[in-house]
Design an enzyme around this catalytic site. Structure first.
Site, PDB file in Angstrom:
ATOM      1  N   LYS A   1      25.183   8.360 -32.860  1.00 53.19           N
ATOM      2  CA  LYS A   1      25.372   7.150 -33.670  1.00 53.19           C
ATOM      3  C   LYS A   1      24.147   6.279 -33.457  1.00 53.19           C
ATOM      4  O   LYS A   1      23.610   6.246 -32.333  1.00 53.19           O
ATOM      5  CB  LYS A   1      26.643   6.449 -33.171  1.00 53.19           C
TER       6      LYS A   1
ATOM      7  N   SER B   1      33.475   2.352 -37.197  1.00 57.15           N
ATOM      8  CA  SER B   1      32.096   2.212 -37.599  1.00 57.15           C
ATOM      9  C   SER B   1      31.281   3.507 -37.428  1.00 57.15           C
ATOM     10  O   SER B   1      30.182   3.592 -37.977  1.00 57.15           O
ATOM     11  CB  SER B   1      31.441   1.075 -36.811  1.00 57.15           C
TER      12      SER B   1
ATOM     13  N   SER C   1      36.299   2.691 -33.440  1.00 57.58           N
ATOM     14  CA  SER C   1      35.177   3.261 -34.198  1.00 57.58           C
ATOM     15  C   SER C   1      34.926   4.742 -34.024  1.00 57.58           C
ATOM     16  O   SER C   1      34.222   5.341 -34.827  1.00 57.58           O
ATOM     17  CB  SER C   1      33.894   2.505 -33.869  1.00 57.58           C
TER      18      SER C   1
HETATM   19  N1  GLN Z   1      36.819  -1.748 -36.931  1.00 59.65           N
HETATM   20  C1  GLN Z   1      36.742  -2.455 -35.698  1.00 59.65           C
HETATM   21  C2  GLN Z   1      35.854  -3.671 -35.866  1.00 59.65           C
HETATM   22  O1  GLN Z   1      35.397  -3.879 -36.921  1.00 59.65           O
HETATM   23  C3  GLN Z   1      36.255  -1.567 -34.593  1.00 59.65           C
HETATM   24  C4  GLN Z   1      34.801  -1.366 -34.559  1.00 59.65           C
HETATM   25  C5  GLN Z   1      34.304  -0.581 -33.354  1.00 59.65           C
HETATM   26  O2  GLN Z   1      35.062   0.055 -32.633  1.00 59.65           O
HETATM   27  N2  GLN Z   1      33.006  -0.659 -33.149  1.00 59.65           N
HETATM   28  O3  GLN Z   1      35.646  -4.425 -34.991  1.00 59.65           O
END
Ligand code: GLN
Length: 488
Positions: free
Chosen positions: A95, A170, A194
């Protein structure tokens, strides 16, 4: 479309056509060790598939130069005896939230559009030592802010199962790429879902580890007390091999755990007899799409057949999870992102997206004098309640069976245009991070219109071995994880 570059493999006098990267890491690594396959062949296939598939899904932000990857592959092929790890010679993805020396790292934000880091993350070094070969830096919601890979400055990643839909986030780029077999595994980052959310929406497997299990050194911070570094792959067994290589204490990360790293792969076949799965019934009510609920609850029988006991329980305090997560997470991100002032790294703050600016403002507000007690402090108290709620649940069971997403992957625009729905979609994945618990997302079905569904198994601190064992034994008797997008 069928890929043309399939390779004919001879194995126990059987001949079959297969994409090399469709096999498990264990199979690939065995073929490599027996010299029935070279890392150069694997890497070559990865680049060919990427060339065909990536233009359709946009999973990559930066592709490593092919010649560079091939050079590493040749090195592993020629010095095979020096590499003991099963990951040696195997192509993987990061990532784009992990810094890599001399290789552009953006966190999917225009702020870091041209940022070339002067050092590399610990997870990168560990994989480099294992002989794994980095192929690319993958698309994501900028800074981890989102659950759909739409909040990226590098164009959204598309869901390979339906190109008009999001791949989740994400870590949407790595998940979509794995669904298309563009590499053998990936490293994601999970602050509030994410890894698990995009895994579930792309029919892949992802592990959110216990806080501190894997060093965060060199991981671009979203919310430092929630962030975790974890494996994404096709199966729980592959995740086990990757976790073994990346876990363990790191002098560069004071929050990395001292606990010894078990041989997760060896422990995949441990007996599950006597272990209990808890089902928090209040998580299966309103707001959870019917096909998802049905698909997950159908798996109860499969788990029972594996020797697991089931118990129903209630976890009413989890309903405060979103408030706790978003107040603490955004407070921490407002502090973490203050360093991007245009003086030290990259470009200035005007380059943040609307979503990221909204998050910085909410976090700053929650931390400011006069509001701190009403919001931040209350959220920390809420966090303690979540810890107690899980402690209580684990007096009745060993792991918890929960949905990952309340909905199936939405069409582009549906989430990003509606911040509240966007937040609600995280409801099942944000309560584990404030508590630090590990959780494994595995495929468990498809909706009537053929969109993937995942379930998550949440474990006690450092119980990754049990989660992976349940996930593996479940995948031995189910075939969901073997399905691939028609794109292939
Ligand atoms: N969707 C969650 C957020 O927007 C989790 C994101 C993540 O785990 N980086 O914060």
């Amino acid at each position: 479309m069928r890929l043309k570059h399939t390779t004919v493999i001879s194995w126990s006098s059987l001949y079959f056509e297969i994409m090399l990267l469709d096999q498990s890491i264990h199979q690939i690594s065995t073929l490599l060790r027996q010299k029935n396959l070279s890392s150069v062949e694997l890497v070559t296939e990865a680049y060919q598939t990427i060339k065909e598939i990536n233009p359709q899904i946009n999973a990559f932000i930066t592709l490593v130069e092919q010649n560079l990857a091939l050079k590493q592959a040749r090195n592993v092929d020629q010095n095979r005896v020096k590499f003991t790890s099963p990951l040696a010679g195997i192509p993987y993805l990061l990532k784009d939230s992990y810094v890599t020396q001399s290789l552009r790292t953006t966190a999917a934000s225009a702020v870091l559009q041209n940022f070339i880091p002067p050092y590399s993350a610990t997870v990168y070094h560990r994989l480099e030592d294992s002989g794994a070969i980095l192929i690319g830096k993958m698309n994501m919601d900028a800074w981890g802010h989102g659950g759909s890979t739409e909040n990226t400055d590098f164009k959204p990643t598309k869901n390979p199962y339906e190109l008009s839909r999001v791949a989740g986030g994400s870590s949407g780029g790595p998940a979509a790429a794995l669904a298309c077999r563009l590499a053998a595994f990936a490293i994601g980052e999970d602050t509030g879902g994410s890894i698990r959310n995009p895994a579930a929406w792309t029919n892949t497997t992802g592990l959110k580890v216990t806080y501190g299990r894997v060093s965060r050194y060199g991981c671009i911070a979203y919310a430092s007390s929630f962030d975790t570094v974890g494996p994404m792959a096709k199966t729980a067994a592959d995740c086990a091999l990757v976790l073994k290589a990346i876990a363990g204490q790191d002098p560069y990360d004071a929050t990395s755990a001292v606990q010894p790293v078990p041989d997760y792969y060896q422990k995949l076949t441990q007996s599950l007899k006597g272990k209990t799965i808890g089902i928090p019934t209040d998580l299966y009510g309103d707001g959870l799409d019917e096909p998802i609920k049905t698909a997950i609850l159908k798996q109860k029988k499969v788990f029972q057949a594996l020797g697991l006991k089931l118990v129903e329980l209630k976890m009413p305090l989890l309903r405060y999870g979103l408030a706790v997560y978003y107040l603490i997470g955004l407070s921490e991100t407002s502090s973490n992102l203050a360093r991007y002032d245009g003086l030290r790294f990259g470009q200035d703050r005007h380059f943040f997206t609307t979503e990221t600016m909204r998050r910085i403002m909410i976090g700053t507000y929650a931390l400011s004098a006069g509001y701190y007690d009403a919001y931040y402090r209350q959220a920390q108290k809420g966090r303690t309640l979540l810890i107690r709620e899980y402690d209580q649940a684990f007096t009745h069971c060993d792991v918890l069976l929960m949905p990952v997403n309340p909905i199936s992957p939405p069409k582009f625009g549906e989430l990003i245009a509606d911040p509240l729905t966007n937040i609600m979609a995280d409801i099942y994945t944000v309560t584990q991070n404030p508590v630090g618990l590990p959780s494994l997302a595995v495929p468990c079905g498809f909706t009537p219109n053929q969109l993937p569904i995942g379930l998550q198994l949440v474990g006690q601190l450092f119980a990754e071995d049990l989660l992976l064992a349940i996930g593996h034994q479940y995948q031995q008797v189910t075939t969901w994880h073997l399905q691939k997008p028609q794109l292939l």
